[in-house]
Write a protein that holds these residues in place. Structure first.
Motif, PDB file in Angstrom:
ATOM      1  N   LEU A  11      -1.737   2.107  -5.502  1.00 36.45           N
ATOM      2  CA  LEU A  11      -2.305   1.756  -4.195  1.00 36.45           C
ATOM      3  C   LEU A  11      -3.790   1.445  -4.308  1.00 36.45           C
ATOM      4  O   LEU A  11      -4.282   0.504  -3.680  1.00 36.45           O
ATOM      5  CB  LEU A  11      -2.060   2.879  -3.194  1.00 36.45           C
ATOM      6  N   LEU A  12      -4.504   2.202  -5.127  1.00 40.66           N
ATOM      7  CA  LEU A  12      -5.926   1.931  -5.336  1.00 40.66           C
ATOM      8  C   LEU A  12      -6.121   0.565  -5.985  1.00 40.66           C
ATOM      9  O   LEU A  12      -7.006  -0.205  -5.592  1.00 40.66           O
ATOM     10  CB  LEU A  12      -6.551   3.033  -6.194  1.00 40.66           C
ATOM     11  N   LEU A 107      -7.764  -2.705   5.298  1.00 38.46           N
ATOM     12  CA  LEU A 107      -7.127  -1.955   6.384  1.00 38.46           C
ATOM     13  C   LEU A 107      -5.815  -2.614   6.818  1.00 38.46           C
ATOM     14  O   LEU A 107      -4.838  -1.922   7.118  1.00 38.46           O
ATOM     15  CB  LEU A 107      -8.083  -1.822   7.568  1.00 38.46           C
ATOM     16  N   VAL A 108      -5.784  -3.944   6.829  1.00 37.30           N
ATOM     17  CA  VAL A 108      -4.539  -4.657   7.150  1.00 37.30           C
ATOM     18  C   VAL A 108      -3.474  -4.337   6.098  1.00 37.30           C
ATOM     19  O   VAL A 108      -2.309  -4.089   6.429  1.00 37.30           O
ATOM     20  CB  VAL A 108      -4.774  -6.181   7.260  1.00 37.30           C
ATOM     21  N   PHE A 109      -3.861  -4.326   4.827  1.00 33.43           N
ATOM     22  CA  PHE A 109      -2.917  -3.972   3.764  1.00 33.43           C
ATOM     23  C   PHE A 109      -2.335  -2.583   4.001  1.00 33.43           C
ATOM     24  O   PHE A 109      -1.117  -2.381   3.926  1.00 33.43           O
ATOM     25  CB  PHE A 109      -3.603  -4.035   2.394  1.00 33.43           C
ATOM     26  N   LEU A 110      -3.195  -1.609   4.276  1.00 26.54           N
ATOM     27  CA  LEU A 110      -2.724  -0.240   4.495  1.00 26.54           C
ATOM     28  C   LEU A 110      -1.834  -0.156   5.734  1.00 26.54           C
ATOM     29  O   LEU A 110      -0.841   0.581   5.742  1.00 26.54           O
ATOM     30  CB  LEU A 110      -3.908   0.716   4.601  1.00 26.54           C
ATOM     31  N   LEU A 111      -2.168  -0.920   6.769  1.00 21.95           N
ATOM     32  CA  LEU A 111      -1.340  -0.954   7.967  1.00 21.95           C
ATOM     33  C   LEU A 111       0.041  -1.547   7.665  1.00 21.95           C
ATOM     34  O   LEU A 111       1.071  -0.994   8.062  1.00 21.95           O
ATOM     35  CB  LEU A 111      -2.029  -1.758   9.069  1.00 21.95           C
ATOM     36  N   LEU A 112       0.064  -2.668   6.945  1.00 24.34           N
ATOM     37  CA  LEU A 112       1.346  -3.283   6.581  1.00 24.34           C
ATOM     38  C   LEU A 112       2.185  -2.330   5.740  1.00 24.34           C
ATOM     39  O   LEU A 112       3.400  -2.232   5.915  1.00 24.34           O
ATOM     40  CB  LEU A 112       1.125  -4.592   5.825  1.00 24.34           C
ATOM     41  N   LEU A 113       1.526  -1.644   4.828  1.00 16.15           N
ATOM     42  CA  LEU A 113       2.235  -0.686   3.978  1.00 16.15           C
ATOM     43  C   LEU A 113       2.821   0.444   4.827  1.00 16.15           C
ATOM     44  O   LEU A 113       3.963   0.857   4.620  1.00 16.15           O
ATOM     45  CB  LEU A 113       1.276  -0.132   2.927  1.00 16.15           C
ATOM     46  N   LYS A 114       2.051   0.891   5.795  1.00 17.16           N
ATOM     47  CA  LYS A 114       2.501   1.995   6.655  1.00 17.16           C
ATOM     48  C   LYS A 114       3.670   1.573   7.543  1.00 17.16           C
ATOM     49  O   LYS A 114       4.649   2.315   7.686  1.00 17.16           O
ATOM     50  CB  LYS A 114       1.328   2.472   7.520  1.00 17.16           C
ATOM     51  N   ILE A 115       3.579   0.375   8.131  1.00 22.54           N
ATOM     52  CA  ILE A 115       4.646  -0.035   9.053  1.00 22.54           C
ATOM     53  C   ILE A 115       5.867  -0.594   8.332  1.00 22.54           C
ATOM     54  O   ILE A 115       6.903  -0.813   8.961  1.00 22.54           O
ATOM     55  CB  ILE A 115       4.147  -1.047  10.111  1.00 22.54           C
ATOM     56  N   SER A 116       5.768  -0.792   7.025  1.00 22.57           N
ATOM     57  CA  SER A 116       6.922  -1.306   6.284  1.00 22.57           C
ATOM     58  C   SER A 116       7.945  -0.213   5.993  1.00 22.57           C
ATOM     59  O   SER A 116       8.986  -0.481   5.420  1.00 22.57           O
ATOM     60  CB  SER A 116       6.477  -1.969   4.975  1.00 22.57           C
ATOM     61  N   LEU A 125       6.789  -0.636  -5.838  1.00 19.99           N
ATOM     62  CA  LEU A 125       6.115  -1.810  -6.390  1.00 19.99           C
ATOM     63  C   LEU A 125       6.437  -3.054  -5.566  1.00 19.99           C
ATOM     64  O   LEU A 125       5.547  -3.854  -5.259  1.00 19.99           O
ATOM     65  CB  LEU A 125       6.484  -2.008  -7.857  1.00 19.99           C
ATOM     66  N   LYS A 126       7.686  -3.226  -5.169  1.00 22.83           N
ATOM     67  CA  LYS A 126       8.070  -4.382  -4.360  1.00 22.83           C
ATOM     68  C   LYS A 126       7.358  -4.373  -3.006  1.00 22.83           C
ATOM     69  O   LYS A 126       6.853  -5.394  -2.557  1.00 22.83           O
ATOM     70  CB  LYS A 126       9.584  -4.402  -4.149  1.00 22.83           C
ATOM     71  N   ARG A 127       7.307  -3.228  -2.371  1.00 25.65           N
ATOM     72  CA  ARG A 127       6.640  -3.144  -1.069  1.00 25.65           C
ATOM     73  C   ARG A 127       5.151  -3.413  -1.182  1.00 25.65           C
ATOM     74  O   ARG A 127       4.571  -4.084  -0.340  1.00 25.65           O
ATOM     75  CB  ARG A 127       6.865  -1.784  -0.433  1.00 25.65           C
ATOM     76  N   VAL A 128       4.536  -2.880  -2.218  1.00 26.95           N
ATOM     77  CA  VAL A 128       3.103  -3.109  -2.413  1.00 26.95           C
ATOM     78  C   VAL A 128       2.838  -4.590  -2.623  1.00 26.95           C
ATOM     79  O   VAL A 128       1.913  -5.160  -2.041  1.00 26.95           O
ATOM     80  CB  VAL A 128       2.562  -2.250  -3.583  1.00 26.95           C
ATOM     81  N   ILE A 129       3.641  -5.248  -3.434  1.00 26.79           N
ATOM     82  CA  ILE A 129       3.451  -6.678  -3.700  1.00 26.79           C
ATOM     83  C   ILE A 129       3.619  -7.493  -2.415  1.00 26.79           C
ATOM     84  O   ILE A 129       2.810  -8.376  -2.109  1.00 26.79           O
ATOM     85  CB  ILE A 129       4.415  -7.161  -4.806  1.00 26.79           C
TER      86      ILE A 129
END
Length: 140
Positions: A11-12, A107-116, A125-129
């Motif tokens: 994530l970092l 922040l948008v990345f972290l939001l997308l990750l959270k709502i996914s 790995l797939k979700r992060v990509i």
């Protein structure tokens, strides 16, 4: 099962990629001046903004409707730029905006990750990509 340290490093790394990929296309803007649309009115000739960060300016930021747009954070950002960089250092103004945009992209990345949804070990790995790609489409 992926250890917590590996997830955190992934994530970092993804946040670093988003920040860097967002800042690079806009970085040359730090050599640009103002444009003739509204920059001069908002940034270069607006007295409350030019005076920098002070009580009257903060009051102005939260009470002025300008062109029928209430934008206190924008006014505060411009005042902060004038206080920090002085008048006429437009490259620094642009660089500050680029950095703020890159932070927002993270922040948008972290939001997308959270709502996914919940991140399972086998699909992290797939979700992060996917979230990085979605963020880069938004940011650039």
């Amino acid at each position: 099962m992926m250890p917590v340290l590996k997830k955190s490093l992934l994530l970092l790394f993804a946040v670093a990629v988003v920040f860097t990929a967002t800042i690079l296309p806009f970085f040359l803007a730090n050599d640009f001046g103002l444009i003739n649309l509204d920059d001069y009115w908002y940034v270069a000739t607006h007295d409350p903004i030019i005076k920098g960060m002070n009580f009257e300016g903060i009051k102005f930021a939260f009470t002025d409707l300008g062109e029928s747009i209430w934008m206190p954070l924008t006014w505060l950002s411009y005042m902060f730029d004038h206080s920090l960089f002085g008048f006429g250092n437009w490259g620094a103004f642009h660089l500050h905006s680029i950095i703020l945009h890159s932070i927002n992209a993270c922040l948008v990345f972290l939001l997308l990750l959270k709502i996914s949804g919940k991140i399972s070990d086998e699909r992290i790995l797939k979700r992060v990509i996917v979230c990085v790609i979605g963020t880069l489409i938004w940011s650039v």
